[in-house]
Scaffold this motif. Structure first.
Motif, mmCIF file in Angstrom:
data_model
loop_
_atom_site.group_PDB
_atom_site.id
_atom_site.type_symbol
_atom_site.label_atom_id
_atom_site.label_comp_id
_atom_site.label_asym_id
_atom_site.label_seq_id
_atom_site.Cartn_x
_atom_site.Cartn_y
_atom_site.Cartn_z
ATOM 1 N N LYS A 1 -9.657 0.541 5.395
ATOM 2 C CA LYS A 1 -9.459 0.632 3.951
ATOM 3 C C LYS A 1 -10.561 1.423 3.260
ATOM 4 O O LYS A 1 -10.532 1.599 2.046
ATOM 5 C CB LYS A 1 -9.388 -0.773 3.343
ATOM 6 C CG LYS A 1 -8.298 -1.649 3.932
ATOM 7 C CD LYS A 1 -6.922 -1.026 3.775
ATOM 8 C CE LYS A 1 -5.833 -1.919 4.355
ATOM 9 N NZ LYS A 1 -4.507 -1.256 4.350
ATOM 10 N N THR A 20 -11.151 2.811 -0.384
ATOM 11 C CA THR A 20 -11.891 2.188 -1.478
ATOM 12 C C THR A 20 -13.254 2.812 -1.722
ATOM 13 O O THR A 20 -13.820 2.667 -2.809
ATOM 14 C CB THR A 20 -12.059 0.679 -1.230
ATOM 15 O OG1 THR A 20 -12.700 0.474 0.047
ATOM 16 C CG2 THR A 20 -10.712 -0.025 -1.233
ATOM 17 N N SER A 68 0.813 -1.210 0.000
ATOM 18 C CA SER A 68 0.000 0.000 0.000
ATOM 19 C C SER A 68 0.843 1.254 0.000
ATOM 20 O O SER A 68 0.348 2.326 -0.286
ATOM 21 C CB SER A 68 -0.941 -0.008 1.204
ATOM 22 O OG SER A 68 -0.205 -0.067 2.403
ATOM 23 N N THR A 85 -2.939 5.010 2.058
ATOM 24 C CA THR A 85 -3.800 4.103 1.308
ATOM 25 C C THR A 85 -4.863 4.896 0.572
ATOM 26 O O THR A 85 -5.264 5.982 1.013
ATOM 27 C CB THR A 85 -4.465 3.060 2.228
ATOM 28 O OG1 THR A 85 -5.142 2.080 1.432
ATOM 29 C CG2 THR A 85 -5.457 3.709 3.179
#
Length: 373
Positions: free
Chosen positions: A180, A279, A31, A276
């Motif tokens: 995430k 998402t 990541s 990161t």
């Protein structure tokens, strides 16, 4: 804006302090490593300007650029451009978007030389600038090879699509515990007791992130923003945010300008920080570029924009930490690398959100209420 060299040094020093205090470091994983194994597509044929325009540009001899990008971020671009067009010098003035447009207004009104080209992130400022008739409706030959979302307004085009990322202090939140997606981060924020940070809505990166995220997710997106608000510390810019994260004052940060990616992958910073792409919450902000109507060197400005939009120019932009989006551009930070992590459906692309100028006061007020500002 990208964190400047002094900021980078301070961050590295802060990382060293935190590592000592924490008694060691953890390794890095994918990541925080640039994704270089993605398919970047095939480059379109080169589409330079005609010889007559280039000749006039070389006679004009220089380009004056006002930009919100840091000098370190612009350096690879200006170096590559001046190597290609040896008769055209690039002078770069770094300032925030508000300063750019205020300075242009003052200079153009008094007849003083002003920017030939402007580069900005703030969607509302850019659209207001266009509405006042300050942009030359220049149609670059590269446009036929660019996606529709890159065409922002008449004469205005995106030269990069820069993501907003989450960054964690790995010594305080292990990588396997780092959220995430923004929904999970909002839930975690309840237990962080103010140890989570972001930038103020007055920062165009923050406003762009919030407006794009809520435009995509609607009330569900606002629910996450409003859950984060009471638990989040707010900074004016990314420099302070990243320093406090490295020093352990924050454990997590979100909607951080993607230009920090290259810095985090530095030897010291990578030991303590991890970024990161969330998402469900990776807005990509178009960095707009335009030739101004009051340009003293309009042809040189056109040549510079043409270079920025070319594959060659986009590759140079990658070296500075921008996020190129053209097919055929090899870049570890390019759009295909982001898409590989978050998926095509979670790429918040689309130019400027609909009615963004009209909706800005509502977005700002709702954000301020959520964050107690």
């Amino acid at each position: 804006m990208m964190i400047s060299l002094p900021r980078a040094c301070a961050l590295a020093a802060a990382c060293a302090v935190v590592l000592t205090a924490c008694g060691g470091s953890t390794g890095t994983d994918g990541s925080t490593t640039p994704t270089s194994s993605v398919d970047v597509g095939k480059a379109a044929p080169a589409t330079p300007l005609d010889a007559a325009t280039v000749a006039r540009a070389e006679k004009q001899g220089s380009v004056l650029l006002y930009t919100n990008a840091d000098a370190d971020q612009m350096a690879p671009l200006t170096k590559a451009f001046e190597a290609k067009y040896t008769g055209i010098d690039v002078r770069v003035l770094n300032m925030n978007d508000t300063q750019t447009f205020q300075r242009y207004a003052t200079e153009s009104a008094t007849g003083v030389r002003t920017a030939d080209v402007v580069m900005a992130t703030d969607a509302v400022e850019v659209l207001n600038f266009v509405d006042k008739g300050n942009v030359l409706d220049y149609q670059d030959p590269n446009l036929e090879h660019l996606p529709a979302y890159a065409r922002l307004a008449p004469g205005v085009v995106s030269m990069s699509e820069d993501p907003l990322v989450a960054v964690y202090n790995t010594a305080l939140i292990p990588k396997d515990k780092q959220p995430k997606d923004l929904t999970s981060l909002a839930e975690l924020s309840k237990s962080l007791n103010g140890k989570i940070g972001t930038t103020d809505i007055s920062n165009p990166h923050s406003f762009g992130a919030v407006s794009n995220y809520t435009a995509k997710h609607g009330d569900a997106g606002w629910k996450n923003i409003e859950a984060l608000g009471p638990n989040t510390g707010v900074e004016s810019g990314n420099g302070n945010l990243m320093q406090k994260l490295a020093q352990g004052q924050y454990q997590a940060t979100y909607f951080v300008a993607g230009s920090v990616r290259a810095l985090i992958e530095g030897e010291e910073a990578a030991k303590i920080l991890n970024y990161t792409y969330l998402t469900d919450g990776t807005p990509l902000l178009p960095r707009a570029v335009a030739v101004t109507r009051k340009a003293k060197s309009p042809d040189a400005g056109k040549v510079f924009v043409n270079f920025l939009l070319s594959v060659e120019g986009q590759e140079a932009a990658c070296e500075g930490g921008f996020t190129p989006y053209r097919d055929g551009v090899k870049c570890a930070y390019g759009l295909p690398a982001v898409e590989k992590v978050v998926g095509a459906d979670n790429m918040m692309l689309g130019g400027y959100p609909k009615d963004i100028v009209k909706n800005k006061p509502v977005i700002v007020d709702r954000w301020k209420k959520a964050y107690g500002r």
